[in-house]
Design a protein around this motif. Structure first.
Motif, PDB file in Angstrom:
ATOM      1  N   ILE A   1     -12.928 -10.756  18.605  1.00 50.05           N
ATOM      2  CA  ILE A   1     -13.689 -11.763  17.860  1.00 50.05           C
ATOM      3  C   ILE A   1     -15.133 -11.303  17.692  1.00 50.05           C
ATOM      4  O   ILE A   1     -15.704 -11.408  16.610  1.00 50.05           O
TER       5      ILE A   1
ATOM      6  N   LEU B   1     -17.218 -20.148  22.250  1.00 46.28           N
ATOM      7  CA  LEU B   1     -16.150 -19.457  21.527  1.00 46.28           C
ATOM      8  C   LEU B   1     -14.785 -19.976  21.971  1.00 46.28           C
ATOM      9  O   LEU B   1     -14.485 -20.032  23.156  1.00 46.28           O
ATOM     10  N   THR B   2     -13.968 -20.363  20.992  1.00 50.24           N
ATOM     11  CA  THR B   2     -12.619 -20.837  21.301  1.00 50.24           C
ATOM     12  C   THR B   2     -11.665 -20.192  20.320  1.00 50.24           C
ATOM     13  O   THR B   2     -11.981 -20.037  19.153  1.00 50.24           O
ATOM     14  N   LYS B   3     -10.499 -19.772  20.826  1.00 47.26           N
ATOM     15  CA  LYS B   3      -9.501 -19.187  19.936  1.00 47.26           C
ATOM     16  C   LYS B   3      -8.118 -19.698  20.304  1.00 47.26           C
ATOM     17  O   LYS B   3      -7.709 -19.607  21.453  1.00 47.26           O
ATOM     18  N   TYR B   4      -7.449 -20.255  19.334  1.00 45.98           N
ATOM     19  CA  TYR B   4      -6.073 -20.713  19.548  1.00 45.98           C
ATOM     20  C   TYR B   4      -5.134 -19.802  18.798  1.00 45.98           C
ATOM     21  O   TYR B   4      -5.369 -19.467  17.644  1.00 45.98           O
ATOM     22  N   TYR B   5      -4.051 -19.380  19.460  1.00 46.12           N
ATOM     23  CA  TYR B   5      -2.944 -18.733  18.765  1.00 46.12           C
ATOM     24  C   TYR B   5      -1.866 -19.798  18.660  1.00 46.12           C
ATOM     25  O   TYR B   5      -1.185 -20.079  19.642  1.00 46.12           O
TER      26      TYR B   5
ATOM     27  N   PHE C   1      -5.867 -14.296  11.469  1.00 46.56           N
ATOM     28  CA  PHE C   1      -6.019 -15.611  12.081  1.00 46.56           C
ATOM     29  C   PHE C   1      -4.985 -15.873  13.162  1.00 46.56           C
ATOM     30  O   PHE C   1      -5.271 -16.496  14.161  1.00 46.56           O
TER      31      PHE C   1
ATOM     32  N   SER D   1      -3.041 -11.304  17.316  1.00 47.94           N
ATOM     33  CA  SER D   1      -4.103 -10.541  17.967  1.00 47.94           C
ATOM     34  C   SER D   1      -4.086  -9.107  17.521  1.00 47.94           C
ATOM     35  O   SER D   1      -3.087  -8.610  17.088  1.00 47.94           O
TER      36      SER D   1
ATOM     37  N   SER E   1     -12.663 -16.543  14.964  1.00 50.06           N
ATOM     38  CA  SER E   1     -12.508 -17.499  16.052  1.00 50.06           C
ATOM     39  C   SER E   1     -12.052 -18.837  15.479  1.00 50.06           C
ATOM     40  O   SER E   1     -12.208 -19.099  14.287  1.00 50.06           O
ATOM     41  N   THR E   2     -11.484 -19.681  16.345  1.00 53.14           N
ATOM     42  CA  THR E   2     -11.116 -21.025  15.906  1.00 53.14           C
ATOM     43  C   THR E   2     -12.375 -21.886  15.805  1.00 53.14           C
ATOM     44  O   THR E   2     -12.556 -22.630  14.850  1.00 53.14           O
TER      45      THR E   2
ATOM     46  N   THR F   1      -8.990 -10.424  23.155  1.00 54.88           N
ATOM     47  CA  THR F   1      -9.202 -11.428  22.110  1.00 54.88           C
ATOM     48  C   THR F   1     -10.692 -11.661  21.905  1.00 54.88           C
ATOM     49  O   THR F   1     -11.183 -11.632  20.775  1.00 54.88           O
ATOM     50  N   THR F   2     -11.407 -11.862  23.007  1.00 50.99           N
ATOM     51  CA  THR F   2     -12.849 -12.109  22.902  1.00 50.99           C
ATOM     52  C   THR F   2     -13.548 -10.928  22.239  1.00 50.99           C
ATOM     53  O   THR F   2     -14.366 -11.115  21.325  1.00 50.99           O
TER      54      THR F   2
END
Lengths: 350, 244
Positions: A46, A7-11, B241, B244, A53-54, A42-43
Motif C-alpha cells: 500500500i 491505514l485499513t485494508k480489507y480483502y 483492489f 495482494s 487501501s480501503t 500488504t502494508t
C-alpha cells in the motif's frame, strides 16, 4: 518522510490491516516485524501504491499516494518479496529499463545504472541473463532496481530471504550505508536481522500494531532485572543462602546439577553493580565460582509471545512482560524447592 | 511509457516469438499466394487481394496473435514483475497502452514484410491499388482488435498457456458468430441476427477487401479496440483492489 495514518485494508470481508498509523523520519531505518501473514507485505504494498487501501492515507514527502501517485512513486524504491526481475533480460539491460521506467533522463541513464551496479557489486554480471544468475545475485539485482533513480525512501520486503551468511552481512552493511541519504523500511520475520540494523521497530500481528519503539526501549521494558548465570563449586544450599543475603539479589532459581558439587544457578539481580558484591560474598564463603555470564531476556521471546497471542484476548506489551515475569517467579519457586530437597539428599550422602 | 514499449518490443525480437509469428504469417501468405497462382486460368491475372486476404487473415489473427499477446500480463503476474510496473510512476492505462503498441508494432512489421506479394504480383499481373490499400487498412484494424482481445484475456489469467488457449477460444467464438448467422435458425430471428451482424468483424473486413473504407466500419473497429483495452485496464485495477 513517510506518514501513514489510520491505514485499513480489507480483502473481501477479511481485514488484512486494521487502522495502522506510524511515521518514518528522514535517514532512519525502520524495522517492520511480524510473523508470516501479519499484514507486512500488504502494508508495504500500500505504501508503494501497488495496491490501494480501503481507508486511511499514506503521504510520501508530502505527496499522497492515491491523489498524486506519479510524484509519490518517484520518491520510492521498492524491493518486493520476490525480486521483480525479467529472467530473459540481461542485468544491464534490465536496469536501463527500470531507469527509463522511473524517469531517469536518457543522457544520465547509463552512468547512473553503472554507479548503482558498482555499488551492488554486480558490474561483472551486467552482460549475463538474469535467469542464469544465482539467487544471491538475483536478489542483488532486485536491490539495485530499488536504488535506481535515487529515491528518498527505500522499502525492502524481506530482503535477506535465501541469502547465505556472508551475503547477509553484505546486505546488512548496505542497509546501514543507505541510511546516510535515504530512509529505509525493512520488513522481516527474523528478529535478529531487524535488531542488527534498525533504529526503530514496528511490531505487527493480525493486521494490528503491537508495539512501536526503539530496540533499546523494547529491551529495557522487557528487562527490569538482569539474570546472572553462575557456575559454582560447593553445596547448592549454601550458595543459594549466601546469594540471597547479598543486597540487590531478587531470587535464585533454576539450580541444575552439573557434576558432584558443581551446580549452575540463575541469579536475578536488580542492576549490574550487584554482581561484584555477589561474587565477593561467594568467594568470602570459600565457594569457588567457575563461570559467570549475563543473560539478557531476549527480545525474541517478547516477540514470540506478542505474536502468539490468541485472537480476541490480546494484551499490550507491558501486560505481557509482567505476565512473563510472574511465570518466571513461579518457575523459580518450583526450582528452588526442588533444589533444596536435592541438596538435602546430597548432605545425607556426605 | 516509451521505455516499457521499447522493452516489450525487445522482448519480442530478442526471443523467437516475433520471428515465429512473422514466419508463420509469411508461410500462410505464401501458401495462399502459390495456391492462387496454381489455380489461375489465364496468364494475365487480376490480383484483387480481397479473396486472398479473406482466408489467411482469419488464420493469422485467430491462431497467431494469441502467441504474441499471451505473455503480456499473465507472465508478469506469474513472475511477480507486475509489482515493478505497478510501483513505477506509470499509470495502469499507460502500461496497457505501451504493451498494446508493442504488439501492434510486431503486426505492422509482419504486414510490411508481406508487402512483397503485391509487389511480385504487380510485376507479372495487375494489382487493383485501391483494393489493396483498403485491404491492408482493414487487415491492420482487424488485427488490432484481436490484439486488444488477446491482451484482455492475458490480464485475466496467471499462466501464458491458459491465456493463449482462452484467446484462441474467444477469437473462434467471435469468428463463428458470423457463420452462425447463415443458419436458418438464426435467420428466423431477424432482430437477434441483426444485432449479431453488427458485431461481426468479418463482415466489416469484407467491406474493406472490396475497397470500401467506410467510416462506420472504422468507428466500430476502433470502438472494439477501445472496449477491450478499457476492459484490460479495469481488470488490472480490480485485481489491485481485491488481491495482494
Amino acid at each position: 518522510m513517510v506518514e501513514i495514518k489510520n491505514l485499513t485494508k480489507y480483502y473481501g470481508r477479511k481485514a488484512a490491516v486494521k487502522n495502522i498509523s506510524f511515521n518514518i523520519e528522514d535517514n532512519e531505518i525502520l524495522g517492520f516485524l511480524g510473523p508470516n501473514g501479519a499484514g507486512k507485505s500488504t502494508t508495504l504494498n500500500i505504501i508503494c501504491g501497488v495496491i490501494p487501501s480501503t481507508s486511511g492515507t499514506v503521504t510520501i514527502n508530502g505527496y499522497d499516494i492515491e491523489n498524486d501517485p506519479v510524484k509519490a512513486k518517484k520518491c520510492i524504491g521498492f524491493l518486493p518479496e520476490i525480486p521483480p526481475v525479467y529472467t530473459d533480460m540481461k542485468v544491464g539491460e534490465y536496469l536501463m529499463f527500470v531507469a527509463g521506467l522511473r524517469g531517469v533522463p536518457g543522457a544520465k541513464r547509463r552512468s547512473h545504472v553503472e554507479r548503482v551496479m558498482n555499488r551492488m557489486n554486480i558490474s561483472d554480471v551486467s552482460k549475463r541473463l538474469i535467469g542464469n544468475l544465482s539467487k544471491g545475485y538475483r536478489q542483488r539485482v532486485g536491490f539495485a532496481q530499488a536504488l535506481i533513480g535515487d529515491p528518498k525512501i527505500i522499502i525492502l520486503d524481506e530482503p535477506t530471504v535465501g541469502l547465505d551468511p556472508s551475503q547477509l552481512i553484505e546486505v546488512r552493511n548496505l542497509i546501514l550505508e543507505l541510511k546516510r541519504d535515504h530512509s529505509v523500511i525493512l520488513s522481516s520475520h527474523i528478529l535478529s536481522e531487524i535488531s542488527a540494523v534498525c533504529d526503530r521497530v514496528v511490531i505487527i500481528n493480525h493486521g494490528e500494531i503491537q508495539a512501536i519503539d526503539t530496540i533499546a526501549n523494547l529491551e529495557d521494558s522487557s528487562q527490569s532485572n538482569i539474570v546472572l548465570k553462575l557456575k559454582v563449586q560447593g553445596s547448592s544450599r549454601e550458595v543459594a543462602k549466601t546469594a540471597m543475603h547479598v543486597d540487590g539479589v531478587v531470587r535464585v532459581s533454576n539450580i541444575t546439577f552439573v557434576k558432584t558439587g558443581v551446580y549452575t544457578y540463575d541469579v536475578e539481580v536488580k542492576d549490574k553493580n550487584v554482581r561484584n558484591s555477589l561474587l565477593s560474598a561467594l568467594l568470602y564463603n570459600k565457594l569457588d565460582v567457575l563461570e559467570v555470564s549475563e543473560e539478557r531476556k531476549s527480545l525474541e521471546q517478547i516477540f514470540v509471545n506478542l505474536v502468539n497471542q490468541p485472537e480476541g484476548k490480546r494484551k499490550s506489551l507491558k501486560e505481557l512482560v509482567d505476565e512473563m515475569e510472574n511465570e518466571a517467579d513461579q518457575q523459580a519457586e518450583d526450582a528452588s524447592s526442588g533444589a533444596e530437597t536435592e541438596a538435602a539428599d546430597e548432605n545425607k550422602e556426605v | 511509457m516509451f521505455s516499457l514499449y521499447k522493452k516489450e518490443l525487445q522482448g519480442y525480437f530478442f526471443s523467437p516469438i516475433a520471428y515465429v509469428f512473422i514466419g508463420l504469417v509469411m508461410l500462410i501468405f505464401s501458401g495462399f499466394f502459390v495456391w492462387w497462382i496454381f489455380t489461375a486460368t489465364s496468364s494475365q491475372v487480376e490480383f484483387q487481394f480481397s479473396y486472398f486476404f479473406y482466408y489467411n487473415i482469419l488464420l493469422t489473427t485467430i491462431l497467431l496473435i494469441p502467441i504474441l499477446t499471451m505473455r503480456a500480463f499473465a507472465e508478469e503476474r506469474k513472475n511477480g514483475t507486475e509489482v515493478l510496473l505497478l510501483a513505477s510512476p506509470l499509470s495502469v492505462s499507460k502500461i496497457v497502452l505501451a504493451k498494446f503498441l508493442a504488439v501492434a508494432t510486431v503486426l505492422v512489421i509482419a504486414m510490411i514484410v508481406s508487402f512483397i506479394y503485391p509487389v511480385v504480383a504487380s510485376i507479372y499481373g495487375y494489382v487493383v491499388i485501391p483494393n489493396l490499400i483498403a485491404s491492408y487498412v482493414g487487415y491492420l484494424l482487424y488485427g488490432l482488435a484481436y490484439i486488444a482481445l488477446g491482451l484482455m484475456v492475458s490480464s485475466f489469467v496467471a499462466t501464458p498457456g491458459l491465456a493463449m488457449l482462452l484467446s484462441v477460444a474467444a477469437s473462434l467464438v467471435l469468428f463463428f458468430m458470423e457463420l452462425m448467422l447463415g443458419s436458418s435458425f438464426l435467420a428466423s430471428l431477424p432482430v437477434f441476427s441483426d444485432v449479431l451482424y453488427w458485431f461481426s468483424n468479418q463482415a466489416k473486413f469484407e467491406n474493406f477487401t472490396q475497397g470500401f473504407c467506410q467510416l462506420s466500419d472504422l468507428v466500430s473497429y476502433v470502438t472494439e479496440i477501445i472496449v477491450f483495452l478499457l476492459w484490460t485496464i479495469i481488470s488490472i485495477e480490480k485485481r489491485r483492489f481485491s488481491h495482494s
